[in-house]
Design a protein around this motif. Structure first.
Motif, mmCIF file in Angstrom:
data_model
loop_
_atom_site.group_PDB
_atom_site.id
_atom_site.type_symbol
_atom_site.label_atom_id
_atom_site.label_comp_id
_atom_site.label_asym_id
_atom_site.label_seq_id
_atom_site.Cartn_x
_atom_site.Cartn_y
_atom_site.Cartn_z
ATOM 1 N N SER A 40 -76.425 -19.323 64.934
ATOM 2 C CA SER A 40 -77.108 -18.988 63.685
ATOM 3 C C SER A 40 -77.135 -17.476 63.504
ATOM 4 O O SER A 40 -77.160 -16.715 64.474
ATOM 5 N N PHE A 41 -77.143 -17.038 62.260
ATOM 6 C CA PHE A 41 -76.942 -15.625 61.959
ATOM 7 C C PHE A 41 -78.054 -14.732 62.487
ATOM 8 O O PHE A 41 -77.801 -13.570 62.824
ATOM 9 N N MET A 42 -79.277 -15.218 62.550
ATOM 10 C CA MET A 42 -80.353 -14.408 63.121
ATOM 11 C C MET A 42 -80.126 -14.160 64.603
ATOM 12 O O MET A 42 -80.320 -13.049 65.103
ATOM 13 N N ARG A 43 -79.686 -15.191 65.301
ATOM 14 C CA ARG A 43 -79.434 -15.056 66.738
ATOM 15 C C ARG A 43 -78.284 -14.089 66.994
ATOM 16 O O ARG A 43 -78.351 -13.240 67.892
ATOM 17 N N THR A 44 -77.201 -14.225 66.233
ATOM 18 C CA THR A 44 -76.039 -13.366 66.475
ATOM 19 C C THR A 44 -76.356 -11.918 66.126
ATOM 20 O O THR A 44 -75.902 -10.996 66.804
ATOM 21 N N LEU A 45 -77.156 -11.687 65.079
ATOM 22 C CA LEU A 45 -77.539 -10.323 64.712
ATOM 23 C C LEU A 45 -78.364 -9.681 65.807
ATOM 24 O O LEU A 45 -78.090 -8.540 66.227
ATOM 25 N N VAL A 46 -79.376 -10.382 66.307
ATOM 26 C CA VAL A 46 -80.244 -9.819 67.343
ATOM 27 C C VAL A 46 -79.448 -9.548 68.614
ATOM 28 O O VAL A 46 -79.635 -8.511 69.272
ATOM 29 N N ALA A 524 -80.416 -23.574 58.227
ATOM 30 C CA ALA A 524 -80.127 -23.758 59.653
ATOM 31 C C ALA A 524 -79.057 -22.782 60.116
ATOM 32 O O ALA A 524 -79.126 -22.250 61.233
ATOM 33 N N PHE A 525 -78.056 -22.527 59.276
ATOM 34 C CA PHE A 525 -77.053 -21.538 59.643
ATOM 35 C C PHE A 525 -77.661 -20.143 59.698
ATOM 36 O O PHE A 525 -77.250 -19.312 60.508
ATOM 37 N N PHE A 526 -78.647 -19.876 58.853
ATOM 38 C CA PHE A 526 -79.351 -18.599 58.948
ATOM 39 C C PHE A 526 -80.125 -18.512 60.262
ATOM 40 O O PHE A 526 -80.210 -17.444 60.857
ATOM 41 N N GLY A 527 -80.724 -19.631 60.680
ATOM 42 C CA GLY A 527 -81.478 -19.644 61.933
ATOM 43 C C GLY A 527 -82.966 -19.826 61.763
ATOM 44 O O GLY A 527 -83.736 -19.527 62.675
ATOM 45 N N VAL A 528 -83.412 -20.338 60.613
ATOM 46 C CA VAL A 528 -84.847 -20.483 60.382
ATOM 47 C C VAL A 528 -85.389 -21.704 61.136
ATOM 48 O O VAL A 528 -84.637 -22.518 61.663
ATOM 49 N N SER A 529 -86.700 -21.815 61.147
ATOM 50 C CA SER A 529 -87.360 -22.959 61.775
ATOM 51 C C SER A 529 -88.612 -23.295 60.982
ATOM 52 O O SER A 529 -88.898 -22.690 59.949
ATOM 53 N N LYS A 530 -89.369 -24.285 61.472
ATOM 54 C CA LYS A 530 -90.624 -24.682 60.862
ATOM 55 C C LYS A 530 -90.459 -25.053 59.383
ATOM 56 O O LYS A 530 -91.111 -24.503 58.485
ATOM 57 N N PHE A 531 -89.574 -25.998 59.111
ATOM 58 C CA PHE A 531 -89.349 -26.448 57.737
ATOM 59 C C PHE A 531 -90.598 -27.153 57.197
ATOM 60 O O PHE A 531 -91.115 -28.079 57.816
ATOM 61 N N ASP A 532 -91.025 -26.707 56.007
ATOM 62 C CA ASP A 532 -92.214 -27.277 55.375
ATOM 63 C C ASP A 532 -91.945 -27.472 53.885
ATOM 64 O O ASP A 532 -92.258 -26.599 53.074
ATOM 65 N N PHE A 557 -82.400 -7.751 78.175
ATOM 66 C CA PHE A 557 -82.496 -8.677 77.053
ATOM 67 C C PHE A 557 -82.164 -10.089 77.504
ATOM 68 O O PHE A 557 -81.072 -10.365 77.975
ATOM 69 N N ASN A 558 -83.157 -10.958 77.349
ATOM 70 C CA ASN A 558 -82.963 -12.369 77.657
ATOM 71 C C ASN A 558 -82.885 -13.122 76.331
ATOM 72 O O ASN A 558 -83.898 -13.322 75.665
ATOM 73 N N ASP A 559 -81.694 -13.518 75.939
ATOM 74 C CA ASP A 559 -81.473 -14.154 74.637
ATOM 75 C C ASP A 559 -81.970 -15.602 74.677
ATOM 76 O O ASP A 559 -81.204 -16.549 74.639
ATOM 77 N N ASP A 560 -83.288 -15.744 74.737
ATOM 78 C CA ASP A 560 -83.866 -17.070 74.952
ATOM 79 C C ASP A 560 -85.057 -17.270 74.029
ATOM 80 O O ASP A 560 -86.195 -17.416 74.471
ATOM 81 N N TRP A 561 -84.799 -17.250 72.708
ATOM 82 C CA TRP A 561 -85.894 -17.515 71.764
ATOM 83 C C TRP A 561 -85.567 -18.708 70.855
ATOM 84 O O TRP A 561 -86.069 -18.836 69.747
ATOM 85 N N PHE A 562 -84.746 -19.589 71.386
ATOM 86 C CA PHE A 562 -84.443 -20.853 70.724
ATOM 87 C C PHE A 562 -85.694 -21.728 70.694
ATOM 88 O O PHE A 562 -86.362 -21.907 71.708
ATOM 89 N N MET A 563 -86.028 -22.263 69.529
ATOM 90 C CA MET A 563 -87.190 -23.142 69.356
ATOM 91 C C MET A 563 -88.433 -22.554 70.041
ATOM 92 O O MET A 563 -88.959 -23.103 71.018
ATOM 93 N N PRO A 564 -88.920 -21.418 69.537
ATOM 94 C CA PRO A 564 -90.032 -20.730 70.212
ATOM 95 C C PRO A 564 -91.308 -21.558 70.240
ATOM 96 O O PRO A 564 -91.599 -22.329 69.319
ATOM 97 N N LEU A 565 -92.069 -21.380 71.318
ATOM 98 C CA LEU A 565 -93.335 -22.102 71.508
ATOM 99 C C LEU A 565 -94.510 -21.131 71.445
ATOM 100 O O LEU A 565 -94.362 -19.938 71.746
ATOM 101 N N ALA A 566 -95.657 -21.650 71.050
ATOM 102 C CA ALA A 566 -96.866 -20.835 70.990
ATOM 103 C C ALA A 566 -97.196 -20.296 72.374
ATOM 104 O O ALA A 566 -97.161 -21.044 73.360
#
Length: 569
Positions: A40-46, A524-532, A557-566
């Protein structure tokens, strides 16, 4: 530049797996089941920002105690210097409106090439806060605006001012301090067009890279601003926000039908995005080794996906049912994984037999997380030359064969069935957004947008069959001389024949069409979450939640923010 064919040939061997067929992948319901992934584009940019260690620092910081004023960040990227210019203005509650027709916002901002002096900042100050009513020059290549979260912004300021941390449970409900209502690029309002950005600014030469960067900078500023206001409100008791809570804040976004036509009108680009995702999946299925450590990792990702979904807040019944299905699917997959599996093929096939489309595509996203060495290089191939070339010398019979093979899905639709052609798409001049209308509105139908690709193909095919019966040896050129109005759809049919994907296999004119699937796919290709979803026509979501902070650039840098949790509190 490496071609798709070269990518394929470098991978596929004698025993390799094929890509999933378009008949499976391009169904509207499956596209609407996509989730964020490491492509997703947010992940690749970061990843690029942190890997290349961009320097992003404020060069102008003129905010008053209440957080109003002007801020300019200088962005030193590997191939150039850019400026992110932001204006923060007071907005009374009765003027706050998230619709595209709004005329005032809490924040307005622009991404600009080069360094900006005071004279240019004043020029931007005259136009950027006006958004569509203003005009900018070609130094600007992204323009955006945002409003504060009524539920979170003042609450977070007050908590920090009192020396307390925000309650994570409240952030779970609304995971942002600002929500953006539009992000403009590609030549609108006098800005640089995409061709200039792609050719001149390599740092932003990927689709939507500039737009995603502006949203990332907005997220960074939102965190800075609440601390700034809180610090000046009660300097004796102020306490900054903990980094783990900061990371859990994203940026809110409201997306309506304006995004939907893009997927239809840019088929070659959409083909590229989907093909890279499918190629990544095929690589994992063919080359991804499975051992105890991998089984443990996929199990953890499945748990994380279920928990993330559980933390997603929505009042929409349709989305609630989708979320319940994902949670159940993750439990089903977890049980299967614990029972042991020896290949990804085995697990994918199991998901296709026992899980919903949402669960199947969540598994795909989880699988891609495990193998960056197989997946990440594909992020360089998300662009496409968008030319649908016309071949006038193609025999009419060959054109017929292409339709029968590639567009068999369109030929299978009964467009004479009740409701099959009841909907049309048009652009509302009043609301400045695409809308859905009914064919009962005769005058409105005259303004319809050409999004009914399936129906257009069907009409073309019917006329082509009649023409070939009379002129079996003619070329496509002669056919179009007799039917000049078909030139556009013939160009699309011929041009898309060189692609694997790209055409959405659905009747977008049907009375029961669900535009939310189109919005979900692109987001989803952008990389968003929490669809409402707020209706069948627009959806709220969250961007960059869980992403690392800009002040962490240069650290490990640990590229590990997939499906972030509280975070725990």
């Amino acid at each position: 530049m490496t071609t798709n064919a070269a990518i394929h040939s470098s991978l596929w061997g004698e025993n390799s797996l094929p890509l999933r067929p378009a008949s499976q992948v391009m169904k509207l319901e499956r596209l609407g089941a996509y989730h964020q992934s490491r492509l997703s584009f947010m992940r690749t940019l970061v990843r690029r920002i942190f890997r290349e260690r961009w320097k992003i620092e404020p060069s102008v910081f003129n905010l008053d105690d209440d957080g109003y004023g002007t801020v300019v960040y200088e962005v030193q990227a590997p191939h150039g210097l850019f400026s992110f210019v932001l204006f923060s203005d007071y907005l009374s509650p009765d003027e706050r409106n998230d619709r595209v027709i709004a005329t005032k916002w809490d924040l307005t901002m622009a991404l600009v090439e080069g360094k900006v002096d005071q004279a240019y900042i004043e020029q931007l100050r005259e136009n950027v806060p006006k958004q569509e009513a203003g005009r900018v020059d070609a130094r600007v290549f992204v323009l955006s605006r945002a409003n504060r979260s009524a539920r979170n912004f003042d609450y977070v300021v007050n908590q920090l001012a009192a020396g307390e941390q925000p309650d994570v449970a409240k952030i779970v409900e609304v995971g942002y301090l600002y929500r953006t209502t539009a992000v403009y690029g590609s030549g609108k309002l006098g800005m640089a067009d995409w061709e200039k950005v792609r050719e001149k600014h390599k740092d932003f030469a990927r689709p939507f890279a500039g737009e995603m960067f502006v949203c990332l900078m907005l997220r960074n500023f939102s965190l800075l601003q609440v601390e700034h206001i809180a610090r000046h409100k009660k300097p004796d008791t102020f306490n900054p926000m903990k980094p783990e809570i900061k990371r859990y804040f994203g940026i809110g976004n409201s997306t309506g039908l304006g995004m939907a036509p893009y997927l239809v009108n840019h088929p070659l680009l959409i083909n590229q995005w989907i093909e890279m995702r499918e190629l990544a999946l095929a690589r994992v299925r063919a080359l991804g080794s499975v051992n105890d450590q991998v089984r443990e990792t996929i199990s953890q990702l499945i748990d994380r996906s279920a928990q993330h979904t559980l933390e997603t807040q929505t009042e929409d019944e349709w989305q609630t049912n989708n979320n319940k299905a994902v949670i159940e699917d993750m439990a089903c997959l977890k049980s299967r994984i614990e029972g042991g599996f020896d290949s990804w093929n085995e697990l994918v096939e199991y998901s296709e037999q026992h899980c919903s489309l949402q669960g199947q595509e969540m598994l795909v996203s989880c699988m891609l997380e495990i193998y960056p060495e197989l997946v990440d290089e594909l992020e360089d191939f998300h662009s496409a030359e968008e030319f649908l070339d016309l071949d006038p010398l193609m025999p009419a019979g060959q054109l017929r064969d292409i339709i029968e093979k590639r567009y068999d899905w369109a030929l299978a639709i009964d467009f004479d069935a009740e409701g099959a052609r009841e909907t049309y798409w048009y652009r509302s001049e009043e609301k400045m957004e695409p809308r859905l209308g009914s064919v009962a509105d005769i005058e409105g139908k005259k303004k319809q947008m050409a999004l009914g690709v399936g129906y257009a193909v069907r009409k073309c095919y019917n006329q082509l069959i009649d023409y070939i019966a009379q002129n079996p040896d003619d070329t496509t050129a002669r056919f179009m001389v007799s039917h000049p109005k078909l030139r556009g759809i013939v160009r699309r049919i011929q041009g898309m024949n060189r692609c694997v994907y790209g055409d959405i296999q659905a009747n977008l004119l049907d009375r029961e069409v669900l535009p939310m699937h189109l919005l979900r796919a692109k987001l989803a290709f952008f990389g968003v979450s929490k669809f409402d979803p707020r209706s069948r026509l627009w959806v709220r979501n969250t961007m960059f939640q869980g992403a690392p902070l800009l002040e962490e650039i240069g650290q490990s840098f640990n590229d590990d923010w997939f499906m972030p949790l509280a975070p725990k509190q």
